[in-house]
Design a protein around this motif. Structure first.
Motif, PDB file in Angstrom:
ATOM      1  N   TRP A  54       0.839  -1.201   0.000  1.00 42.81           N
ATOM      2  CA  TRP A  54       0.000   0.000   0.000  1.00 42.81           C
ATOM      3  C   TRP A  54       0.869   1.244   0.000  1.00 42.81           C
ATOM      4  O   TRP A  54       1.996   1.233   0.501  1.00 42.81           O
ATOM      5  CB  TRP A  54      -0.879   0.049   1.257  1.00 42.81           C
TER       6      TRP A  54
ATOM      7  N   SER B 223       0.217   6.835   2.133  1.00 44.89           N
ATOM      8  CA  SER B 223      -0.813   7.868   2.243  1.00 44.89           C
ATOM      9  C   SER B 223      -2.221   7.310   2.006  1.00 44.89           C
ATOM     10  O   SER B 223      -3.200   8.033   2.082  1.00 44.89           O
ATOM     11  CB  SER B 223      -0.542   8.995   1.238  1.00 44.89           C
ATOM     12  N   GLU B 224      -2.319   5.990   1.728  1.00 48.60           N
ATOM     13  CA  GLU B 224      -3.632   5.374   1.479  1.00 48.60           C
ATOM     14  C   GLU B 224      -3.732   4.013   2.173  1.00 48.60           C
ATOM     15  O   GLU B 224      -3.678   2.968   1.542  1.00 48.60           O
ATOM     16  CB  GLU B 224      -3.866   5.196  -0.028  1.00 48.60           C
TER      17      GLU B 224
ATOM     18  N   PRO C  43      -6.131   1.593   4.087  1.00 47.83           N
ATOM     19  CA  PRO C  43      -7.574   1.436   4.316  1.00 47.83           C
ATOM     20  C   PRO C  43      -7.893   0.872   5.702  1.00 47.83           C
ATOM     21  O   PRO C  43      -7.370  -0.170   6.097  1.00 47.83           O
ATOM     22  CB  PRO C  43      -8.009   0.461   3.211  1.00 47.83           C
TER      23      PRO C  43
ATOM     24  N   ASP D  87     -12.590   8.973   1.540  1.00 50.54           N
ATOM     25  CA  ASP D  87     -12.551   9.236   0.090  1.00 50.54           C
ATOM     26  C   ASP D  87     -13.962   9.502  -0.444  1.00 50.54           C
ATOM     27  O   ASP D  87     -14.942   9.499   0.308  1.00 50.54           O
ATOM     28  CB  ASP D  87     -11.862   8.088  -0.666  1.00 50.54           C
TER      29      ASP D  87
ATOM     30  N   TYR E 284      -9.674   6.060   5.144  1.00 50.38           N
ATOM     31  CA  TYR E 284      -8.249   5.782   4.922  1.00 50.38           C
ATOM     32  C   TYR E 284      -7.414   6.558   5.930  1.00 50.38           C
ATOM     33  O   TYR E 284      -7.897   7.490   6.574  1.00 50.38           O
ATOM     34  CB  TYR E 284      -7.829   6.210   3.501  1.00 50.38           C
TER      35      TYR E 284
ATOM     36  N   GLU F 272      -3.464   8.453   6.278  1.00 47.32           N
ATOM     37  CA  GLU F 272      -2.164   8.862   5.722  1.00 47.32           C
ATOM     38  C   GLU F 272      -1.168   8.783   6.871  1.00 47.32           C
ATOM     39  O   GLU F 272      -1.294   9.508   7.869  1.00 47.32           O
ATOM     40  CB  GLU F 272      -2.252  10.293   5.182  1.00 47.32           C
TER      41      GLU F 272
END
Length: 334
Positions: free
Chosen positions: A159, A162-163, A165, A195, A201, A203
């Motif tokens: 991943w 910054s993303e 989940p 999102d 999410y 970061e």
């Protein structure tokens, strides 16, 4: 509303909803009179045709009053109370007994000399979490265990940092640790956002993760060879992150006078809260400091609109050493 806070051995402070004030008794040459139902000139009917004399009873008088001065909230005790029994996981035997200290928000409001907003903000700063209605700090090794689970999952799933989940983290790691602990560690080391599709999410904060890993490496050594430490540190942080010494402000100190250069753990939260005691403590550790080195360890002492330079002028003496301005104590340190 205003609340006076402080235990018997503490100097009383006055707190509003979001500010803390020192209380100092001041004398006045004008006697203050207490008159029940007293009316000010503005409150009297200005159109009165006749001027009646109003007889008022004086209930009391005073020659002094309380002068309030905005001060820093006294928050060091907050961490100290919560560290009496840090939370080290759901399987902890200690947690299954009722002998340890637990603190609710109301308990902390009665024990800490700070306003409610300042206390709640500080609880966020020290990454405290509510477990069964009580505020707890995670035991450092348990915190590192949780962080390791998350960083390993990020690495195995490739991943972006910054993303990350939330839902997948909870599904994958929920069998290893309580879901609320997984979410807490993501909140502590990342920024939460949603999102366009409504998915949550995180970061991840690179500096905070690198700093925690550095603390883990440094806490088991009195002093560490600087170049060796930097090498081990960079190998220990998650892939894609860069370990930099400026991430360690207020956590570790580099000794440039030793050969080879060394680094050791020195946490700002372990230092005294009182200004003079803080400076005495720092000058015991090192006789002379540069402004760059000492700033992270005194920045939190600055009152409203006060600068680090003003603090140094008051509590330290400056001199030049090899063309560099350094600061030492104004008084002999025992």
């Amino acid at each position: 509303s205003l609340v006076i806070r402080g235990e018997k051995d503490e100097q009383a402070v006055l707190c509003s909803k979001d500010k803390t004030y020192d209380m100092k008794r001041a004398d006045t040459s004008n006697m203050l009179l207490f008159i029940p139902g007293c009316k000010t000139p503005e409150e009297l009917n200005a159109d009165q045709a006749s001027c009646d004399i109003i007889h008022s009873q004086i209930a009391g008088f005073s020659n002094n009053y309380w002068e309030l001065r905005r001060c820093r909230p006294k928050l060091k005790k907050l961490r100290k109370l919560l560290m009496e029994d840090p939370y080290d996981g759901p399987d902890s035997r200690k947690d299954q007994t009722l002998t340890f200290s637990k603190y609710t928000t109301e308990d902390l409001l009665s024990l800490i000399q700070a306003s409610e907003e300042e206390i709640l903000h500080q609880l966020q700063v020290i990454d405290a979490c509510k477990i069964e209605g009580y505020w707890r700090i995670l035991e450092f090794d348990y915190e590192m265990k949780l962080l390791n689970h998350v960083t390993q999952l990020i690495d195995s799933e490739s991943w972006s940092l910054s993303e990350v989940p939330l839902r997948t983290c909870l599904e994958e790691l929920g069998s290893l640790e309580p879901r609320e602990m997984i979410e807490h560690i993501l909140l502590s080391y990342g920024r939460k956002y949603t999102d366009d599709a409504g998915e949550v999410y995180f970061e991840m904060h690179e500096d905070k993760i690198c700093r925690a890993i550095a603390q883990m490496l440094l806490q088991n050594a009195v002093k560490f060879n600087l170049s060796e430490f930097q090498e081990v540190w960079q190998q220990s942080v998650p892939e894609g992150m860069t370990a930099r010494l400026d991430q360690l402000k207020g956590l570790a100190l580099v000794d440039k006078t030793s050969r080879p250069e060394t680094i050791f753990l020195l946490k700002v939260e372990d230092l005294p809260e009182d200004n003079q005691e803080r400076f005495n403590s720092l000058f015991r550790i090192r006789e002379k400091w540069t402004e760059v080195d000492i700033t992270p360890y005194i920045q939190d002492l600055c009152a409203e609109k006060q600068t680090v330079g003003a603090l140094l002028t008051k509590y330290a003496r400056s001199s030049m050493q090899n063309g560099v301005k350094v600061y030492n104590s104004r008084r002999p340190i025992s």
